[in-house]
Design a protein around this motif. Structure first.
Motif, mmCIF file in Angstrom:
data_model
loop_
_atom_site.group_PDB
_atom_site.id
_atom_site.type_symbol
_atom_site.label_atom_id
_atom_site.label_comp_id
_atom_site.label_asym_id
_atom_site.label_seq_id
_atom_site.Cartn_x
_atom_site.Cartn_y
_atom_site.Cartn_z
ATOM 1 N N ALA A 120 -14.973 -14.012 -10.292
ATOM 2 C CA ALA A 120 -15.375 -14.851 -11.538
ATOM 3 C C ALA A 120 -17.044 -14.997 -11.402
ATOM 4 O O ALA A 120 -17.534 -14.868 -10.561
ATOM 5 N N LEU A 121 -17.500 -15.422 -12.595
ATOM 6 C CA LEU A 121 -18.985 -16.007 -12.526
ATOM 7 C C LEU A 121 -19.844 -14.762 -12.359
ATOM 8 O O LEU A 121 -21.002 -15.313 -12.040
ATOM 9 N N ALA A 133 -25.000 -23.994 -18.714
ATOM 10 C CA ALA A 133 -23.856 -24.319 -19.712
ATOM 11 C C ALA A 133 -23.256 -22.941 -19.764
ATOM 12 O O ALA A 133 -21.987 -22.873 -19.689
ATOM 13 N N GLN A 134 -23.800 -21.745 -19.552
ATOM 14 C CA GLN A 134 -23.022 -20.624 -19.602
ATOM 15 C C GLN A 134 -22.351 -20.414 -18.278
ATOM 16 O O GLN A 134 -21.066 -20.041 -18.188
ATOM 17 N N LEU A 135 -22.862 -20.785 -17.170
ATOM 18 C CA LEU A 135 -22.115 -20.911 -15.988
ATOM 19 C C LEU A 135 -21.098 -21.648 -15.750
ATOM 20 O O LEU A 135 -19.894 -21.296 -15.220
ATOM 21 N N VAL A 136 -21.058 -22.752 -16.344
ATOM 22 C CA VAL A 136 -20.056 -23.661 -16.376
ATOM 23 C C VAL A 136 -18.975 -23.236 -17.160
ATOM 24 O O VAL A 136 -17.872 -23.467 -16.803
ATOM 25 N N GLY A 137 -19.586 -22.777 -18.401
ATOM 26 C CA GLY A 137 -18.409 -22.158 -19.332
ATOM 27 C C GLY A 137 -17.609 -21.076 -18.456
ATOM 28 O O GLY A 137 -16.172 -21.130 -18.901
ATOM 29 N N ARG A 138 -18.289 -20.356 -17.662
ATOM 30 C CA ARG A 138 -17.298 -19.275 -17.017
ATOM 31 C C ARG A 138 -16.246 -20.039 -16.115
ATOM 32 O O ARG A 138 -15.175 -19.255 -15.871
#
Length: 274
Positions: A120-121, A133-138
């Motif tokens: 992941a990520l 925000a993108q990383l947390v979303g993943r």
């Protein structure tokens, strides 16, 4: 960021929110962040650092994987690695809402002794998105998938090197944040081929409880594969990081437990391994 509130949530088992995750990624105190993630990691695994001498198979087409899994298992494959969050392949299915059903079908098709791993990520390289925000979303997409379908014993954050890729500190922060947010995935593994052996060792102090990668039995085989470690070198790497090595099977049963680090060795200077 309200550090005290996040500590309270983590220690009480309360689920962290998206806003908490963004705050954690914005935190500059890596020692505090790593220490909190290490508490969670220790709660799951104590002083153990896992490894597995397994044969993995990367999954890019889930429908095809359902049909091919029996053949892969017959060939000795013990782990199917599903990459999520890339925006392509399995990641695009997740964004379209179709991944949960496909993972459920794949999980139901798994023979005994074969497990699913979430890779992941992923980010890295010249065009890598590094917005928190993108990383947390993943991370949260994986958490939601695990809530809905289950089946993942371990997640492996992928932060690839590159001119504008992840620094060592960013890798360790990603492990710590993933450990704190992924409350429904029991294990977190660091891939030494991606992060270097030293960074992977440090990840064991920042939320990871496993080192993963290609394991070979002798130096000659390792010399033919720059990404491989011998079993003995892997045991030394885990002990030098301060943990007790345990070889696991696909479902985290102990295949063999090894002695932990020698306290006297850690208190005296040792020759550098090159």
């Amino acid at each position: 960021m309200d550090a005290a509130d996040i500590e309270r949530k983590v220690r009480s088992g309360e689920r962290l929110t998206r806003e908490d995750g963004i705050d954690l990624y914005g935190c500059d105190d890596l020692a505090w962040l790593g220490g909190l993630a290490h508490e969670v990691r220790s709660r799951h695994s104590g002083d153990i650092a896992y490894f597995a001498a397994h044969l993995p198979q990367d999954v890019t087409d889930l429908d095809q994987a359902v049909a091919l899994t029996p053949r892969w298992a017959a060939d000795g494959v013990t782990e199917l690695r599903l990459v999520t969050g890339t925006g392509t392949g399995a990641g695009s299915e997740a964004e379209a809402g179709g991944l949960a059903g496909a993972v459920r079908a794949l999980r139901d098709a798994l023979p005994e002794g074969v497990a699913l791993t979430a890779y992941a990520l992923p980010y890295g390289g010249a065009d890598a998105p590094v917005d928190p925000a993108q990383l947390v979303g993943r991370v949260l997409r994986l958490r939601e998938l695990q809530d809905e379908v289950g089946g993942f014993h371990v997640a492996v954050p992928l932060l690839q090197d590159g001119p504008r890729g992840a620094t060592g500190a960013e890798v360790l922060k990603a492990f710590a944040v993933a450990r704190l947010l992924l409350d429904n995935v029991e294990h977190l593994a660091a891939d030494w081929a991606l992060h270097t052996e030293q960074t992977a060792q440090l990840a064991l102090q920042h939320g990871a409880d496993e080192l993963t990668g290609r394991v070979v039995d002798d130096e000659s085989a390792a010399g033919q594969d720059a990404d491989a470690l011998t079993r003995e070198d892997l045991l030394v790497a885990i002990r030098d990081a301060g943990f007790r090595p345990v070889e696991r099977d696909a479902h985290y049963g102990a295949v063999r437990s090894h002695e932990g680090p020698d306290p006297q060795r850690r208190e005296t200077p040792q020759p550098m391994r090159v």
